[in-house]
Design a protein around this motif. Structure first.
Motif, PDB file in Angstrom:
ATOM      1  N   SER A  11      -0.166  -4.001  45.186  1.00 24.03           N
ATOM      2  CA  SER A  11       0.626  -3.473  43.927  1.00 24.03           C
ATOM      3  C   SER A  11      -0.307  -2.734  43.084  1.00 24.03           C
ATOM      4  O   SER A  11      -1.374  -3.002  42.946  1.00 24.03           O
ATOM      5  N   LEU A  12       0.269  -1.500  42.731  1.00 25.27           N
ATOM      6  CA  LEU A  12      -0.671  -0.763  41.871  1.00 25.27           C
ATOM      7  C   LEU A  12      -1.091  -1.477  40.495  1.00 25.27           C
ATOM      8  O   LEU A  12      -2.194  -0.992  39.961  1.00 25.27           O
ATOM      9  N   GLN A  13      -0.598  -2.483  40.114  1.00 27.55           N
ATOM     10  CA  GLN A  13      -0.713  -3.149  39.033  1.00 27.55           C
ATOM     11  C   GLN A  13      -2.189  -3.790  39.028  1.00 27.55           C
ATOM     12  O   GLN A  13      -2.872  -4.248  38.229  1.00 27.55           O
ATOM     13  N   GLU A  14      -2.551  -4.000  40.502  1.00 28.98           N
ATOM     14  CA  GLU A  14      -3.928  -4.593  40.897  1.00 28.98           C
ATOM     15  C   GLU A  14      -5.062  -3.696  40.363  1.00 28.98           C
ATOM     16  O   GLU A  14      -6.061  -4.163  40.422  1.00 28.98           O
ATOM     17  N   ILE A  15      -4.733  -2.490  40.429  1.00 31.50           N
ATOM     18  CA  ILE A  15      -5.618  -1.405  40.002  1.00 31.50           C
ATOM     19  C   ILE A  15      -5.566  -1.137  38.155  1.00 31.50           C
ATOM     20  O   ILE A  15      -4.417  -0.619  38.020  1.00 31.50           O
ATOM     21  N   PRO A  16      -6.507  -1.117  37.618  1.00 30.21           N
ATOM     22  CA  PRO A  16      -6.341  -0.909  36.156  1.00 30.21           C
ATOM     23  C   PRO A  16      -6.080   0.404  36.013  1.00 30.21           C
ATOM     24  O   PRO A  16      -6.403   1.482  36.457  1.00 30.21           O
ATOM     25  N   GLU A  17      -5.018   0.692  34.698  1.00 29.39           N
ATOM     26  CA  GLU A  17      -4.373   2.010  34.452  1.00 29.39           C
ATOM     27  C   GLU A  17      -5.737   2.968  34.245  1.00 29.39           C
ATOM     28  O   GLU A  17      -5.433   4.046  34.751  1.00 29.39           O
ATOM     29  N   ASP A  18      -6.534   2.643  33.288  1.00 28.24           N
ATOM     30  CA  ASP A  18      -7.658   3.574  33.130  1.00 28.24           C
ATOM     31  C   ASP A  18      -8.338   3.877  34.389  1.00 28.24           C
ATOM     32  O   ASP A  18      -8.815   5.236  34.442  1.00 28.24           O
TER      33      ASP A  18
END
Length: 398
Positions: A11-18
């Motif tokens: 999931s992309l949510q595993e990578i912080p947005e910043d």
């Protein structure tokens, strides 16, 4: 490179947005922004049970600093790609190979040019591209995956991936370019007399039906409008039955009210009074340079309304805003008569069976040459003045 570690993310949510945004960069098109991609995942539109398993590859230094990411998806089908690889699937079957699942790099269900591996400023993009491709190759070998496919690639990244062994396959899409036009009258002036009359007649047909078109974006977007847009999208897809290509859930449209996303969304509302009570609507995406056409639908059959809502009103909007390009989406030869030039878009591929790889690579130069000839023939018959598009062939294709 020895200090780097790799991790696959489901999931992309595993990578912080910043962290993601730092690598993607301030000039990234909206389709590769963290919030766009996570909205697709969080809404369930892009998920394993839909045949799109997120499987993003990230490289980090020992201090956990993110240095490179590759947006990737494990696909159980070829829907939502708009690069039609059925011939490859048939070849795999003829060779007794399992074609699916396959790895795909693109912004899901969005045939928009710009795919690349995102690399932190100051890093060696070529070396990291080669390293990540080796990691992808190893993953494919361990898991019995036949191919990895990067679609609608960024022309600036393409040479790095080809240098690391990717094969280029050209496909065709459409693009309108401003080419110095500043207002809709300039756009019309570029056509021959017959097509100018035709466009004026088509726009007049919409006005005679009592329809106006109002662009709405940013803070003007409301949850109710976005819910209505999902309804138009779903209704339009339903008209085509099993070929309707309905991918997006209602909650994805709900997410577009987020100010970070809504600033990129433009709804073209066709209405007889209140723009918030639309008869038809199209959804486009914008940044500071370009407009992309995505979805539309209508609850009334009105002559030429599709052309107005999906082409003419967006082009007028683009000219007013000083945008330079409008990508209307995949398919549709009718676009050619309305200002859109045929152009090639490159996809890059790796096949992990030697026989299949050899057969396709031997076929590609001829296929790419025929595509170039087709594009030249199409553009020679356009009813307007246009600059010839760059064909984007690599040295290996010449």
């Amino acid at each position: 490179m020895a200090s780097l570690s790799a991790r696959w993310h489901r999931s992309l949510q595993e990578i912080p947005e910043d962290d993601w945004e730092r690598l993607v960069g301030a000039d990234a098109i909206p389709f590769y922004r963290w919030r766009w991609l996570t909205a697709l995942e969080a809404s369930g539109s892009i998920a394993a049970d839909q045949g799109w398993q997120p499987l993003h590859l990230a490289l980090r230094r020992d201090d956990d600093t993110l240095v490179a990411v590759a947006p990737l998806y494990l696909k159980g089908h070829s829907y939502g790609e708009f690069v039609f690889d059925q011939a490859f699937a048939r070849l795999a079957a003829d060779l007794g190979l399992r074609y699916y699942p396959k790895l795909v790099g693109m912004s899901p269900v969005s045939p928009v040019q710009g795919y690349r591996f995102h690399v932190a400023p100051g890093e060696d993009a070529g070396a990291l591209t080669a390293l990540m491709l080796r990691l992808i190759d190893d993953f494919a070998a361990r898991n019995g995956i036949l191919s990895c496919n990067f679609l609608y690639v960024d022309p600036a990244w393409q040479p790095l991936a080809e240098a690391a062994g990717c094969a280029c396959w050209l496909n065709q899409q459409s693009l309108w370019s401003a080419q110095g036009q500043e207002q809709f009258a300039d756009y019309l002036a570029g056509f021959n007399a017959n097509q100018r009359r035709n466009i004026k007649r088509e726009r007049q047909a919409v006005r005679k039906a009592g329809i106006s078109v109002t662009p709405l974006t940013g803070a003007a977007l409301t949850p109710a409008l976005l819910e209505a847009m999902h309804g138009f999208y779903a209704q339009h897809c339903a008209r085509w039955g099993p070929w309707g290509s309905k991918y997006l859930e209602a909650s994805f449209f709900d997410a577009l009210v987020d100010p970070e996303l809504s600033v990129h969304v433009v709804l073209f509302s066709a209405h007889r009074g209140d723009p918030h009570d639309p008869v038809a609507m199209s959804l486009c995406i914008q940044d500071q340079q370009q407009l992309w056409g995505r979805y539309w639908g209508t609850r009334e059959e009105i002559d030429c309304l599709h052309f107005e809502v999906c082409y003419y009103a967006p082009i007028a909007w683009a000219l007013e805003r000083g945008l330079q390009r409008f990508d209307p989406g995949a398919g549709g030869s009718h676009k050619r008569r309305r200002g859109f030039v045929a152009r090639p878009l490159a996809s890059l591929h790796r096949w992990y069976d030697d026989q299949m790889d050899g057969l396709i690579r031997a076929w590609l130069p001829r296929a790419n040459g025929l595509l170039q000839e087709e594009i030249e023939a199409i553009n020679a018959e356009l009813p307007f003045r246009a600059e010839a598009p760059a064909l984007g062939l690599s040295a290996a294709d010449l």
